[in-house]
Structure formats: C-alpha cells, structure tokens
Design a protein around this motif. Structure first.
Motif, PDB file in Angstrom:
ATOM      1  N   VAL A 150      23.106  18.971 -27.290  1.00  0.00           N
ATOM      2  CA  VAL A 150      22.513  17.669 -27.583  1.00  0.00           C
ATOM      3  C   VAL A 150      21.915  17.724 -28.983  1.00  0.00           C
ATOM      4  O   VAL A 150      21.166  18.643 -29.316  1.00  0.00           O
ATOM      5  CB  VAL A 150      21.415  17.282 -26.561  1.00  0.00           C
ATOM      6  N   SER A 151      22.292  16.736 -29.781  1.00  0.00           N
ATOM      7  CA  SER A 151      21.712  16.574 -31.112  1.00  0.00           C
ATOM      8  C   SER A 151      21.622  15.079 -31.369  1.00  0.00           C
ATOM      9  O   SER A 151      22.144  14.270 -30.603  1.00  0.00           O
ATOM     10  CB  SER A 151      22.578  17.261 -32.171  1.00  0.00           C
ATOM     11  N   GLY A 152      20.956  14.735 -32.443  1.00  0.00           N
ATOM     12  CA  GLY A 152      20.830  13.318 -32.773  1.00  0.00           C
ATOM     13  C   GLY A 152      19.755  13.099 -33.801  1.00  0.00           C
ATOM     14  O   GLY A 152      19.366  14.018 -34.522  1.00  0.00           O
TER      15      GLY A 152
ATOM     16  N   LEU B  36      13.479  22.566 -18.772  1.00  0.00           N
ATOM     17  CA  LEU B  36      13.236  21.645 -19.880  1.00  0.00           C
ATOM     18  C   LEU B  36      14.135  22.017 -21.052  1.00  0.00           C
ATOM     19  O   LEU B  36      14.598  23.149 -21.153  1.00  0.00           O
ATOM     20  CB  LEU B  36      11.794  21.758 -20.367  1.00  0.00           C
ATOM     21  N   ALA B  37      14.328  21.087 -21.941  1.00  0.00           N
ATOM     22  CA  ALA B  37      14.964  21.391 -23.225  1.00  0.00           C
ATOM     23  C   ALA B  37      14.051  20.825 -24.302  1.00  0.00           C
ATOM     24  O   ALA B  37      13.379  19.815 -24.096  1.00  0.00           O
ATOM     25  CB  ALA B  37      16.346  20.777 -23.302  1.00  0.00           C
ATOM     26  N   TYR B  38      14.015  21.488 -25.440  1.00  0.00           N
ATOM     27  CA  TYR B  38      13.064  21.098 -26.476  1.00  0.00           C
ATOM     28  C   TYR B  38      13.632  21.380 -27.857  1.00  0.00           C
ATOM     29  O   TYR B  38      14.612  22.131 -28.006  1.00  0.00           O
ATOM     30  CB  TYR B  38      11.740  21.846 -26.300  1.00  0.00           C
ATOM     31  N   GLY B  39      13.029  20.773 -28.848  1.00  0.00           N
ATOM     32  CA  GLY B  39      13.431  21.008 -30.222  1.00  0.00           C
ATOM     33  C   GLY B  39      12.416  20.419 -31.177  1.00  0.00           C
ATOM     34  O   GLY B  39      11.468  19.745 -30.772  1.00  0.00           O
ATOM     35  N   LYS B  40      12.636  20.675 -32.449  1.00  0.00           N
ATOM     36  CA  LYS B  40      11.788  20.121 -33.501  1.00  0.00           C
ATOM     37  C   LYS B  40      12.549  19.011 -34.204  1.00  0.00           C
ATOM     38  O   LYS B  40      13.745  19.125 -34.442  1.00  0.00           O
ATOM     39  CB  LYS B  40      11.417  21.200 -34.522  1.00  0.00           C
TER      40      LYS B  40
ATOM     41  N   TYR C 187      17.567  16.309 -34.896  1.00  0.00           N
ATOM     42  CA  TYR C 187      17.096  17.335 -33.968  1.00  0.00           C
ATOM     43  C   TYR C 187      18.283  17.947 -33.230  1.00  0.00           C
ATOM     44  O   TYR C 187      19.365  17.355 -33.157  1.00  0.00           O
ATOM     45  CB  TYR C 187      16.110  16.749 -32.945  1.00  0.00           C
ATOM     46  N   THR C 188      18.096  19.132 -32.707  1.00  0.00           N
ATOM     47  CA  THR C 188      18.992  19.765 -31.744  1.00  0.00           C
ATOM     48  C   THR C 188      18.100  20.366 -30.672  1.00  0.00           C
ATOM     49  O   THR C 188      16.931  20.681 -30.920  1.00  0.00           O
ATOM     50  CB  THR C 188      19.878  20.868 -32.367  1.00  0.00           C
ATOM     51  N   LEU C 189      18.661  20.514 -29.474  1.00  0.00           N
ATOM     52  CA  LEU C 189      17.860  21.002 -28.352  1.00  0.00           C
ATOM     53  C   LEU C 189      18.267  22.396 -27.928  1.00  0.00           C
ATOM     54  O   LEU C 189      19.420  22.791 -28.051  1.00  0.00           O
ATOM     55  CB  LEU C 189      18.015  20.062 -27.153  1.00  0.00           C
ATOM     56  N   GLN C 190      17.292  23.107 -27.384  1.00  0.00           N
ATOM     57  CA  GLN C 190      17.536  24.383 -26.718  1.00  0.00           C
ATOM     58  C   GLN C 190      16.727  24.387 -25.437  1.00  0.00           C
ATOM     59  O   GLN C 190      15.738  23.678 -25.314  1.00  0.00           O
ATOM     60  CB  GLN C 190      17.168  25.563 -27.594  1.00  0.00           C
ATOM     61  N   SER C 191      17.192  25.175 -24.472  1.00  0.00           N
ATOM     62  CA  SER C 191      16.479  25.276 -23.203  1.00  0.00           C
ATOM     63  C   SER C 191      15.630  26.531 -23.184  1.00  0.00           C
ATOM     64  O   SER C 191      15.715  27.367 -24.077  1.00  0.00           O
ATOM     65  CB  SER C 191      17.469  25.313 -22.032  1.00  0.00           C
TER      66      SER C 191
END
Length: 151
Positions: free
Chosen positions: A42-44, A68-72, A79-83
């Motif tokens: 997931v990015s955006g 959860l997944a999170y990112g800066k 942003y991009t997400l990591q779990s």
C-alpha cells in the motif's frame, strides 16, 4: 473529567498503541501466518484541503482482527506502509485509517486541549473511533490517496 486525567488517558492510549504493536509483532513472529506472500503493498498520498500534507504518521487499523500497518508521511505527502515486525505492506482486508501530525511534542502537565492544539490535522482523523477514513486493501499492489478536509 479533570485535565490531568485526560492527559493520563492520552498518555495511556499511546502506551496501549505501542503495546499493541509489540504484541502484534510477537504474534506475527510466533505464528506461521506471517509470510510476506500474504501481504499486499500500500502506498499513496495524503492531502489536506487539496495540498500535500508535509509530514505525520499514518496507521491502518484492521476493522476485524490482525496486525496494524503504519508509515510516515513524507514531505511530498507520499507514504508507504509496513506491518509489525517490519514486513512491507499489510494483509488484504478492511481498515480504518488514522493520521496524526503534531507541530511539537506534548509535555508533562499539558491539558488535553493543549495536546490537541498541536495537531496539524483535524482531531477526528487521529483516532480509529472518530476517523471517517475507511479503506479496503486488495491482494497485490494498492495505491490509496487520502484527501483530508479541515471542515
């Protein structure tokens, strides 16, 4: 509720979120269901009133169960997400999204109103209970742009 109790509630909420992240990471490592192949990317971008948000933190909270997944949020709003456990992406499913971007760090003795005043995004986006951002993550690559409004 006295302001010092509200501050403790905010501090305890942050501790609870950190604890949940650690528990999710430990669960992921202890079970065989955390294969990278199970995860979608997931990015955006994040914008506020049509302008890219130039920082902050984004969290995708599963509406049912799971990590959860999170990112800066980067200075250009992307942003991009990591779990939990540093795995890129997250499992497909439905999520509520929270975004927080504070102009400074809360300090001891601040009231809830003072802490909330540090937010650069409307308070409603900062907690899963009040966020109106609900997103579905599909298998594979996902591009999810989030358009916040201050009204």
């Amino acid at each position: 509720m006295p302001s010092e109790h509200r501050l403790l509630l905010v501090v305890n909420s942050a501790r609870t979120a950190a604890t949940l992240l650690l528990v999710a990471a430990a669960t992921c490592l202890a079970t065989s269901g955390c294969s990278k192949s199970d995860y979608s990317t997931v990015s955006g971008g994040v914008s506020l009133d049509g302008k890219p948000l130039d920082g902050g933190a984004i969290v995708f909270v599963p509406e049912t169960s799971g990590p959860l997944a999170y990112g800066k949020v980067r200075p250009d709003g992307s942003y991009t997400l990591q779990s939990s456990g540093g795995v890129e992406g997250l499992k497909p499913g439905n999520y509520v999204v929270t975004i927080s971007y504070r102009s400074g760090q809360p300090s001891f003795g601040m009231t809830l109103a003072q802490i909330q005043a540090l937010e650069k995004v409307p308070i409603s986006y900062t907690t899963p209970e009040t966020s109106s951002l609900h997103e579905q993550v599909l298998a594979g690559e996902n591009v999810i742009d989030l358009k916040l409004t201050s009204k």
